[in-house]
Every structure is written in C-alpha cells, then in structure tokens.
Design a protein around this motif. Structure first.
Motif, PDB file in Angstrom:
ATOM      1  N   SER A 248       0.824  -1.203   0.000  1.00  0.00           N
ATOM      2  CA  SER A 248       0.000   0.000   0.000  1.00  0.00           C
ATOM      3  C   SER A 248       0.860   1.255   0.000  1.00  0.00           C
ATOM      4  CB  SER A 248      -0.917  -0.009   1.237  1.00  0.00           C
ATOM      5  OG  SER A 248      -1.617   1.212   1.344  1.00  0.00           O
ATOM      6  N   ARG A 249       1.918   1.249   0.801  1.00  0.00           N
ATOM      7  CA  ARG A 249       2.798   2.425   0.855  1.00  0.00           C
ATOM      8  C   ARG A 249       3.501   2.644  -0.482  1.00  0.00           C
ATOM      9  NH1 ARG A 249       3.096   0.672   6.358  1.00  0.00           N
ATOM     10  NH2 ARG A 249       4.643  -0.930   5.921  1.00  0.00           N
ATOM     11  N   LYS A 250       3.931   1.560  -1.098  1.00  0.00           N
ATOM     12  CA  LYS A 250       4.651   1.684  -2.367  1.00  0.00           C
ATOM     13  C   LYS A 250       3.736   2.084  -3.527  1.00  0.00           C
ATOM     14  CE  LYS A 250       8.440  -1.502  -1.235  1.00  0.00           C
ATOM     15  NZ  LYS A 250       9.525  -0.499  -1.411  1.00  0.00           N
ATOM     16  N   LEU A 251       2.431   1.775  -3.404  1.00  0.00           N
ATOM     17  CA  LEU A 251       1.478   2.076  -4.473  1.00  0.00           C
ATOM     18  C   LEU A 251       0.808   3.434  -4.294  1.00  0.00           C
ATOM     19  CD1 LEU A 251      -0.280  -1.384  -4.908  1.00  0.00           C
ATOM     20  CD2 LEU A 251       1.312  -0.285  -6.497  1.00  0.00           C
ATOM     21  N   SER A 252       1.187   4.173  -3.289  1.00  0.00           N
ATOM     22  CA  SER A 252       0.572   5.475  -3.035  1.00  0.00           C
ATOM     23  C   SER A 252       0.650   6.365  -4.274  1.00  0.00           C
ATOM     24  CB  SER A 252       1.278   6.159  -1.860  1.00  0.00           C
ATOM     25  OG  SER A 252       0.729   7.433  -1.625  1.00  0.00           O
ATOM     26  N   GLY A 253      -0.474   6.891  -4.675  1.00  0.00           N
ATOM     27  CA  GLY A 253      -0.517   7.780  -5.830  1.00  0.00           C
ATOM     28  C   GLY A 253      -0.765   7.089  -7.154  1.00  0.00           C
ATOM     29  N   THR A 254      -0.796   5.758  -7.172  1.00  0.00           N
ATOM     30  CA  THR A 254      -1.001   5.028  -8.439  1.00  0.00           C
ATOM     31  C   THR A 254      -2.470   4.748  -8.721  1.00  0.00           C
ATOM     32  OG1 THR A 254      -0.876   2.825  -7.421  1.00  0.00           O
ATOM     33  CG2 THR A 254       1.202   3.855  -8.093  1.00  0.00           C
ATOM     34  N   GLY A 255      -3.319   4.862  -7.700  1.00  0.00           N
ATOM     35  CA  GLY A 255      -4.724   4.523  -7.873  1.00  0.00           C
ATOM     36  C   GLY A 255      -5.037   3.082  -7.524  1.00  0.00           C
ATOM     37  N   SER A 308     -17.427  -3.435  -2.065  1.00  0.00           N
ATOM     38  CA  SER A 308     -18.117  -2.402  -1.299  1.00  0.00           C
ATOM     39  C   SER A 308     -17.649  -0.997  -1.638  1.00  0.00           C
ATOM     40  CB  SER A 308     -17.935  -2.649   0.201  1.00  0.00           C
ATOM     41  OG  SER A 308     -18.569  -1.630   0.947  1.00  0.00           O
ATOM     42  N   GLU A 309     -18.596  -0.106  -1.771  1.00  0.00           N
ATOM     43  CA  GLU A 309     -18.283   1.294  -2.017  1.00  0.00           C
ATOM     44  C   GLU A 309     -17.507   1.902  -0.850  1.00  0.00           C
ATOM     45  OE1 GLU A 309     -22.140   0.206  -4.080  1.00  0.00           O
ATOM     46  OE2 GLU A 309     -21.199  -0.146  -2.134  1.00  0.00           O
ATOM     47  N   GLU A 310     -17.699   1.362   0.333  1.00  0.00           N
ATOM     48  CA  GLU A 310     -17.012   1.876   1.525  1.00  0.00           C
ATOM     49  C   GLU A 310     -15.493   1.714   1.437  1.00  0.00           C
ATOM     50  OE1 GLU A 310     -18.538   0.002   4.995  1.00  0.00           O
ATOM     51  OE2 GLU A 310     -20.642   0.297   4.432  1.00  0.00           O
ATOM     52  N   VAL A 311     -15.045   0.763   0.629  1.00  0.00           N
ATOM     53  CA  VAL A 311     -13.612   0.464   0.560  1.00  0.00           C
ATOM     54  C   VAL A 311     -12.945   1.174  -0.619  1.00  0.00           C
ATOM     55  CG1 VAL A 311     -11.929  -1.434   0.565  1.00  0.00           C
ATOM     56  CG2 VAL A 311     -14.151  -1.769   1.606  1.00  0.00           C
ATOM     57  N   ASP A 312     -13.711   1.804  -1.479  1.00  0.00           N
ATOM     58  CA  ASP A 312     -13.139   2.512  -2.619  1.00  0.00           C
ATOM     59  C   ASP A 312     -12.144   3.566  -2.135  1.00  0.00           C
ATOM     60  OD1 ASP A 312     -14.714   1.021  -4.281  1.00  0.00           O
ATOM     61  OD2 ASP A 312     -16.150   2.620  -4.736  1.00  0.00           O
ATOM     62  N   GLY A 313     -10.924   3.509  -2.636  1.00  0.00           N
ATOM     63  CA  GLY A 313      -9.900   4.477  -2.267  1.00  0.00           C
ATOM     64  C   GLY A 313      -9.227   4.202  -0.937  1.00  0.00           C
ATOM     65  N   VAL A 314      -9.720   3.211  -0.196  1.00  0.00           N
ATOM     66  CA  VAL A 314      -9.129   2.856   1.098  1.00  0.00           C
ATOM     67  C   VAL A 314      -7.958   1.907   0.867  1.00  0.00           C
ATOM     68  CG1 VAL A 314      -9.521   1.690   3.299  1.00  0.00           C
ATOM     69  CG2 VAL A 314     -11.305   3.156   2.309  1.00  0.00           C
ATOM     70  N   SER A 315      -6.841   2.129   1.527  1.00  0.00           N
ATOM     71  CA  SER A 315      -5.668   1.295   1.301  1.00  0.00           C
ATOM     72  C   SER A 315      -4.863   1.164   2.597  1.00  0.00           C
ATOM     73  CB  SER A 315      -4.782   1.906   0.214  1.00  0.00           C
ATOM     74  OG  SER A 315      -3.783   1.001  -0.202  1.00  0.00           O
ATOM     75  N   GLY A 316      -4.166   0.035   2.704  1.00  0.00           N
ATOM     76  CA  GLY A 316      -3.308  -0.199   3.859  1.00  0.00           C
ATOM     77  C   GLY A 316      -4.056  -0.582   5.116  1.00  0.00           C
ATOM     78  N   LYS A 317      -5.269  -1.116   4.971  1.00  0.00           N
ATOM     79  CA  LYS A 317      -6.091  -1.433   6.130  1.00  0.00           C
ATOM     80  C   LYS A 317      -6.257  -2.955   6.281  1.00  0.00           C
ATOM     81  CE  LYS A 317      -6.676   2.918   6.925  1.00  0.00           C
ATOM     82  NZ  LYS A 317      -5.954   3.558   8.046  1.00  0.00           N
ATOM     83  N   TYR A 318      -6.727  -3.332   7.470  1.00  0.00           N
ATOM     84  CA  TYR A 318      -6.960  -4.732   7.833  1.00  0.00           C
ATOM     85  C   TYR A 318      -8.415  -4.868   8.254  1.00  0.00           C
ATOM     86  CZ  TYR A 318      -6.656  -8.929  10.855  1.00  0.00           C
ATOM     87  OH  TYR A 318      -6.860 -10.146  11.460  1.00  0.00           O
ATOM     88  N   PHE A 319      -9.121  -5.840   7.691  1.00  0.00           N
ATOM     89  CA  PHE A 319     -10.551  -5.971   7.934  1.00  0.00           C
ATOM     90  C   PHE A 319     -10.901  -7.311   8.597  1.00  0.00           C
ATOM     91  CE2 PHE A 319     -10.177  -2.887   4.543  1.00  0.00           C
ATOM     92  CZ  PHE A 319     -11.158  -1.949   4.833  1.00  0.00           C
ATOM     93  N   GLU A 320     -11.894  -7.265   9.455  1.00  0.00           N
ATOM     94  CA  GLU A 320     -12.528  -8.457  10.019  1.00  0.00           C
ATOM     95  C   GLU A 320     -14.031  -8.204  10.044  1.00  0.00           C
ATOM     96  OE1 GLU A 320     -11.120  -9.497  13.889  1.00  0.00           O
ATOM     97  OE2 GLU A 320      -9.016  -9.684  13.283  1.00  0.00           O
TER      98      GLU A 320
END
Length: 357
Positions: A248-255, A308-320
C-alpha cells in the motif's frame, strides 16, 4: 455397614458385606448416570444450538449490491473453499472471474457449476509454491486489465519441507507466490486502478516477535517441533499483512489499493489433516461445529473488500467481519515490513523487468 459374628473368627462376612455395599454404590451411580444423561445431553444440545444460532444471527454480511459487469477479478485458490464462494458471488454480480489454482478437476467443476450465470468464469493452472508456475501464469495474463486480485489461496497443515527452488513450501504457497504474482500482474492492475486484497488469518497473532518470522534464516524455518506447522502458518499469515501494508505504501498515488483481511474461522478443509491425525482433532472438530462460520459467512469480508463502495480508495487497512480492525502490533512495524519485502525480492529472484511496483 455393620459387623456380624463370625464363628470361625475370620473376616469373610465383613468382606462380603463391604463387597455388597460397593456393588450397591456402583449400581446407584450407574442408575443416576442413566437418569441424568438424557438431561445433560439435552442441556448440552440446547447450549450448542444456542451458540450456533447466535453465530448465524450475528455473522457479518457484505451489504453492498454493487454490480461488477465488465470487471475482471483474479482469485487464487478459487476452485474450492472461500475462494470458490467469492467467485460465485462475483459471477452473479456480472464479473468475469479467473480462478487460478492447482486442482484442475475442482476448477472445471466450479466452472461448470457457474456456467450460464450473469458473468463468466475462466480457469487457469497456478501452483503458488513454484515461482516458475507463477511466472507462466502471469505471462498468459499479459495485456489484460485486472480490476481486482484476491490473494486467497493457502495451506496450513502440511509438513515442513523445501521446494525444488529451495523455498519452504508453506511460505512459498502462502506468501512468496502471492508476492511475485502481485508484481507480475501489477501492469494490469494499474490499467484498471484496481484492488489487491490479501487473505490473512487471526493466526497472525501467534507471531510474538520478529524472530518468529525467520528473516535471518531466509524464511526456511529449519526446525522440528510438535506444533511447528502451526507456527509456520501463523508466520505466513503475519507476512500477508506486512506485505499488504508495505505494498500500500509503495502504491501510493497510483490509484491501486492494497488491503488485507481475516475471514474468521470457517468450515473449510484447510485444517483437515490436522484434525484427522492428532489426538486433539476431535476437539477442533467440535469447536468448528459450534463456532466456525459457514463458507458463505467466511467469504463475506473478502467480497466486501472487493465490491463495497465503503472500501473505494481505502488502502493499507486490515478488515474483520466486514469492518476495519487493528491487527497485532508487530505486523504494523514498517521496519519489519521493509525487511520482509527485501528478503522476499531476493528469494523469488525478482528480475529488473519484474519490478513493477
């Protein structure tokens, strides 16, 4: 009990009476057990049913109704288990799904099962434990736009062994294969500004310190312990989160986004050998029966992270359970993530033209 006169002066009568008392006591215990057993069994059954029903009622669900028409999704291990359930859901939403796995028969069965649904399903052979197989799969995918990559496949209860490429089998399958695959499919993901979703596990919390990742030993885990395979599995699940975060950190700015998730304990076959070959197997089976999610329930967080629309643009997160959560403190260490990334690059022998991230 009382003492009787014994003309011979012996103790035979006493022994006889003691024996009768013991027999009467045992008989009473047996009768009590026979009386109580149905009630205790019924009570246990009610408790079990209550737990089971409670889990079903509270299980998280992906509530998004988003369509996936024209979207291409690659799912590793999509021929069975949670991956198959995710594939079924996405095909019903109109997606074009590619299931990449090692079991050709199950892959074809899944393809036939979903034939005629709204989307489409392709099958492709991929052995994540072999980097040569990963490269061949990626070569066949060249030029294709990829809207989502679900790094789902994994093994848990296999004996420790090294592959022909010198990699620990579980580490290669659960982490290194996905690490290389993500690099090789990145051009297609960047075309679509797609999503990378990596499946981890609550078992990542078994890793208590960085030494448990065996970074100094090139992730080979060359030791033998009774529960060694569980330690390796937990380590690979920690690697999944570390990889996902660094990606996620390395892909920042790529979309392109990168997230990780814990699907929860589910009724899959991933621990089949463990439950069948160890003395504690029946206890694990009982736990699974009462507490584990169904396969449909276990697939929901993966579906949520993709659609999910809630996750659009969200990056570097952990979900349960379809919501953002905090993983263990260790896997949030950026320094450890960088070390793992560098070690992984070396072990998969990443070539200059494959450095797409």
């Amino acid at each position: 009990m009382f003492m009787m006169e014994d003309p011979s002066g012996g103790r035979e009568s006493l022994v006889l009476i003691m024996g009768e008392d013991v027999m009467h006591t045992l008989l009473r215990l047996v009768m009590a057990w026979m009386f109580l057993l149905p009630w205790t069994t019924a009570a246990s059954a009610l408790v079990f049913a209550g737990v089971w029903a409670g889990k079903r009622l509270t299980a998280a669900r992906c509530t998004s109704t988003r369509r996936m028409d024209g979207k291409t999704v690659v799912i590793t291990g999509g021929e069975s288990g949670l991956g198959k359930e995710v594939a079924k859901d996405l095909v019903r939403r109109g997606a074009d799904v590619i299931i990449a796995g090692i079991d050709k028969i199950k892959a074809f069965e899944t393809r036939d099962e979903l034939a005629g649904k709204e989307g489409s399903l392709e099958t492709a052979y991929l052995d994540l434990s072999k980097m040569a197989s990963v490269r061949q799969f990626a070569k066949n995918m060249e030029g294709r736009k990829i809207d989502a990559l679900l790094n789902n496949a994994g093994v848990a209860d296999v004996p420790h062994r090294l592959t022909n490429e010198g990699l620990e089998f579980s580490v290669a399958t659960n982490h290194l294969g996905h690490f290389l695959l993500t690099h090789l499919l990145m051009p297609g993901l960047k075309k679509a500004r797609g999503k990378v979703v990596t499946v981890s596990s609550i078992c990542h919390k078994r890793v208590k310190n960085v030494d448990d990742l065996d970074l100094k030993g090139d992730l080979k885990f060359c030791y033998e312990r009774e529960f060694g395979m569980l330690e390796i599995y937990g380590a690979t699940k920690a690697m999944n989160i570390l990889f996902s975060s660094e990606l996620s950190r390395k892909l920042s700015g790529t979309g392109v986004t990168s997230n990780c998730l814990n699907p929860g304990s589910s009724k899959t076959d991933i621990f089949k050998n463990l439950t069948n070959s160890h003395w504690y197997g029946p206890f694990i089976k009982l736990y699974v029966m009462a507490y584990a999610k169904t396969i449909t329930e276990g697939a929901q967080t993966s579906i949520h992270a993709i659609v999910s629309e809630e996750v659009d643009g969200v990056s570097g997160k952990y979900f349960e359970d379809c919501k953002e959560m905090e993983p263990s403190e260790l896997v949030q260490d950026k320094g450890v993530a960088r070390r793992l990334w560098e070690t992984s690059e070396r072990l998969v022998q990443l070539q200059p033209h494959e450095r797409t991230i």
